[in-house]
Design an enzyme around this catalytic site. Structure first.
Site, mmCIF file in Angstrom:
data_model
loop_
_atom_site.group_PDB
_atom_site.id
_atom_site.type_symbol
_atom_site.label_atom_id
_atom_site.label_comp_id
_atom_site.label_asym_id
_atom_site.label_seq_id
_atom_site.Cartn_x
_atom_site.Cartn_y
_atom_site.Cartn_z
ATOM 1 N N ARG A 62 22.776 0.626 -15.863
ATOM 2 C CA ARG A 62 23.197 -0.517 -16.674
ATOM 3 C C ARG A 62 22.771 -0.379 -18.130
ATOM 4 N NH1 ARG A 62 22.360 -4.705 -11.827
ATOM 5 N NH2 ARG A 62 20.415 -3.570 -11.689
ATOM 6 N N LYS A 171 17.416 4.611 1.141
ATOM 7 C CA LYS A 171 16.928 3.497 1.922
ATOM 8 C C LYS A 171 16.589 2.333 1.000
ATOM 9 C CE LYS A 171 12.760 3.170 3.179
ATOM 10 N NZ LYS A 171 11.322 3.039 2.972
ATOM 11 N N ASP A 200 16.778 9.692 5.010
ATOM 12 C CA ASP A 200 15.417 9.366 5.433
ATOM 13 C C ASP A 200 14.623 10.573 4.983
ATOM 14 O OD1 ASP A 200 12.970 9.372 6.838
ATOM 15 O OD2 ASP A 200 13.795 7.885 8.197
ATOM 16 N N HIS A 201 13.831 10.415 3.930
ATOM 17 C CA HIS A 201 13.258 11.628 3.317
ATOM 18 C C HIS A 201 12.285 12.349 4.250
ATOM 19 C CE1 HIS A 201 9.872 9.004 2.202
ATOM 20 N NE2 HIS A 201 9.166 10.106 2.009
ATOM 21 N N GLU A 239 -1.175 5.790 5.417
ATOM 22 C CA GLU A 239 -1.227 6.006 3.966
ATOM 23 C C GLU A 239 -2.517 5.438 3.405
ATOM 24 O OE1 GLU A 239 2.785 5.750 1.838
ATOM 25 O OE2 GLU A 239 2.734 4.000 3.140
ATOM 26 N N ASP A 258 9.666 -0.878 6.410
ATOM 27 C CA ASP A 258 9.454 0.153 5.398
ATOM 28 C C ASP A 258 9.211 1.534 6.022
ATOM 29 O OD1 ASP A 258 9.088 0.866 2.617
ATOM 30 O OD2 ASP A 258 6.941 1.047 3.017
ATOM 31 N N HIS A 263 11.222 6.100 9.285
ATOM 32 C CA HIS A 263 10.493 7.373 9.356
ATOM 33 C C HIS A 263 9.883 7.648 10.741
ATOM 34 C CE1 HIS A 263 11.199 7.100 5.177
ATOM 35 N NE2 HIS A 263 10.111 6.443 4.834
ATOM 36 N N LYS A 362 -0.627 0.832 5.479
ATOM 37 C CA LYS A 362 -1.088 1.154 4.122
ATOM 38 C C LYS A 362 -2.596 0.941 4.078
ATOM 39 C CE LYS A 362 3.110 0.780 1.610
ATOM 40 N NZ LYS A 362 3.527 2.169 1.514
HETATM 41 C C1 BG6 Z 1 8.794 5.264 1.562
HETATM 42 C C2 BG6 Z 1 8.183 3.882 1.620
HETATM 43 O O1 BG6 Z 1 9.966 5.311 2.317
HETATM 44 O O2 BG6 Z 1 7.882 6.215 2.076
HETATM 45 C C3 BG6 Z 1 6.847 3.841 0.891
HETATM 46 O O3 BG6 Z 1 9.060 2.931 1.041
HETATM 47 C C4 BG6 Z 1 5.936 4.933 1.398
HETATM 48 O O4 BG6 Z 1 6.222 2.575 1.062
HETATM 49 C C5 BG6 Z 1 6.652 6.294 1.376
HETATM 50 O O5 BG6 Z 1 4.783 4.973 0.571
HETATM 51 C C6 BG6 Z 1 5.808 7.354 2.036
HETATM 52 O O6 BG6 Z 1 6.408 8.596 1.833
HETATM 53 P P1 BG6 Z 1 5.545 9.932 1.824
HETATM 54 O O7 BG6 Z 1 6.541 11.016 1.678
HETATM 55 O O8 BG6 Z 1 4.588 9.794 0.682
HETATM 56 O O9 BG6 Z 1 4.814 9.942 3.128
#
Ligand code: BG6
Length: 512
Positions: A62, A171, A200-201, A239, A258, A263, A362
């Site tokens: 934007r 996502k 989904d990374h 995390e 999340d 994941h 977290k």
């Molecule tokens: C994301 C979440 O999909 O994955 C985040 O939205 C999270 O909250 C993150 O911190 C964790 O990814 P990675 O690759 O650091 O484990």
């Protein structure tokens, strides 16, 4: 590139993984994900010579940003976030084909301008280019972007050819079953499923892909991979970070949406699915969907299969860490969970009776993601005296991150003149065997989408099946408010209610 020649991951790769001339268009070009992950991923593909010769990058957002300024922002992002330092020659090759288009997401005229811009690039290239749209915006504008891509004719570009238009969708893919279905409906009104790449990374992480290799390229696991030999499976995605400045987003999300719904469920599907008939994307996704469908509905209620909690004040890395309710942007009586644990039952021939425990939180003691397969204890006839024989059940643990690798816990004789036993750990570490500097998940995913390989992406029915399992729980928690919300000190391994979940089966959480 000297690096490509040296690095074992890249040996012989470019020969097999060539993408056609491509324009990548990033929606949300001035956003955080673009700077942290997408631009560095494109750059690192450039370093490894994996970008097509005619590669163009177009930022769309934007904000009015001149091309030059966008290129400077991109170079700054590489300097700050890339795993490898900025090489001016590599960057110059990418930068000369990097441009920016300013426009609203619901502005049909702006999308016509974008279409014209892409046509001009194509003319300059002198042959057909494939366009890869990367939607990396807040979900509220997913639908207008998709509709405008359809309206401007961009979604249908070269649809009759192998290198047709494709779309990557970041996502969160919906926030419950109904919204995921609606989003799938919007997508299907514009794109065909084979053009769609839902991210989904976690699927792009090396060790997640290694899971398939370990399971199906080694003959020793398959005979044991079932209810006869496996006592339980634990999947942990822990995390250290808190919500930081993402409070606004996180309050609407929570650990279940999340992390668990996407994941950890993906890790579960790859761990427990049946062997696919081939490595083709559809075979693998079919098996994942079958597995997800075999998961029994969660038992809710105080004595059910779930636990949730928020982090309270605690200590992390020797420093005080404040509780969730004190974080920026968090409601005073927030009912958002920062930790969730589930006990799942899979009702199929292979897994009936084997509990699958999933947890994610977290501000936990350590950043670690792992899948631990706990095998049954051997019969206690020979090594039964507990003071002499310290026996552990065998555990095979896939360490997804950090320190990627695989370990196996075995019982061994302690050296000495009498027989005593002790559990020992056999370790395979990626960094030791292959060297460090593993590609980032986004590099693999962007490359796969350019090539047209959907294996590491989520199919529409897969996303819906996972939401189908999680949505009743979300509704139950939403109705319960803060009732049943447990807490855990920041820097710990989670709340007592999660321990209680396992204690019912005489199990306990592994300390990774
Ligand atoms: C994301 C979440 O999909 O994955 C985040 O939205 C999270 O909250 C993150 O911190 C964790 O990814 P990675 O690759 O650091 O484990």
């Amino acid at each position: 590139m000297a690096e490509s020649q040296r690095h074992p991951f890249l040996h012989g790769l470019s020969k097999h993984r060539g993408a056609p001339p491509t324009v990548v268009v990033i929606f949300g070009a001035s956003g955080d994900l673009t700077a942290r992950k997408l631009i560095p991923a494109v750059y690192n593909l450039g370093v490894d010579n994996l970008l097509p010769t005619d590669f163009h990058l177009v930022g769309y957002g934007r904000k009015e940003i001149p091309d030059d300024e966008f290129r400077t922002l991109a170079a700054d992002a590489i300097k700050e976030f890339s795993r490898r330092e900025l090489d001016q020659d590599v960057w110059a090759r990418i930068a000369k084909n990097t441009t920016y288009v300013a426009g609203g997401y619901d502005d049909a005229d702006a999308f016509k301008r974008l279409a014209k811009h892409i046509d001009e690039i194509e003319k300059g290239v002198g042959r057909d280019v494939q366009v890869l749209f990367y939607i990396s915006t807040p979900p509220s504008v997913f639908a207008p972007i998709l509709k405008n891509l359809g309206g401007a004719g961009l979604a249908q570009k070269h649809l009759d050819q192998p290198h047709h238009a494709k779309v990557i969708i970041e996502k969160p893919f919906g926030h419950d079953l109904a919204s995921a279905r609606e989003l799938n409906g919007t997508i299907r009104s514009v794109f065909e499923e084979h053009q769609v790449y839902r991210i989904d990374h976690y699927l792009g992480k090396e060790t997640v892909q290694d899971l398939l290799v370990q399971r199906f390229a080694n003959a020793i696991f398959e005979p044991l991979w079932n209810r006869n030999y496996i006592e339980s499976v634990q999947i942990t995605v822990a995390e250290e970070v808190g919500v930081g400045s993402r409070g606004g987003y996180y309050e609407q999300s929570g650990a279940l949406r999340d992390m668990i719904q996407n994941h950890t469920m993906q890790l579960l599907a790859l761990t427990a699915m049946e062997p696919p008939v081939s490595l083709h994307a559809e075979s693998i996704r079919d098996e994942k969907v079958k597995l997800l469908k075999a998961i029994q509905p969660l038992r809710l209620g105080p004595d059910g299969d779930v636990a949730r909690a928020q982090y309270a004040d605690g200590m992390l890395g020797g420093k005080p860490a404040q509780g969730y309710l004190k974080e920026e942007g968090i409601a005073e009586h927030s009912k958002t969970e920062t930790y969730a644990a589930l006990r799942l039952s899979i009702n199929n021939w292979r897994w009936q009776g084997v509990p699958f425990y999933l947890r994610s939180g977290k501000r936990m003691a350590r950043r670690v993601s792992e899948i631990a397969i706990n095998f049954r204890h051997p019969p206690g006839t020979l090594f039964a005296e507990s003071e002499k024989f310290n026996l552990a059940g065998n555990t095979l643990a896939f360490q997804i991150q950090p320190d990627e690798g695989l370990s196996l816990i075995l019982n061994a004789k302690v050296p000495g003149l009498e027989t005593r036993t002790q559990p020992v750990k056999m370790n395979f570490r990626y960094a030791t065997t292959f060297g460090s500097n593993t590609p980032e998940a986004y590099e693999r995913l962007v490359l796969d989408a350019m090539i047209g390989d959907g294996t590491l992406f989520i199919r529409g029915d897969e996303a819906e099946t996972s939401w189908k399992l999680c949505t009743p729980l979300l509704e139950y928690w939403s109705e319960a408010g803060r009732e049943g919300m447990d807490s855990y000190p920041a820097g710990s391994w989670g709340p007592p209610s999660a321990d209680a979940l396992l204690a019912k089966n005489n199990h306990h959480w592994r300390q990774p």
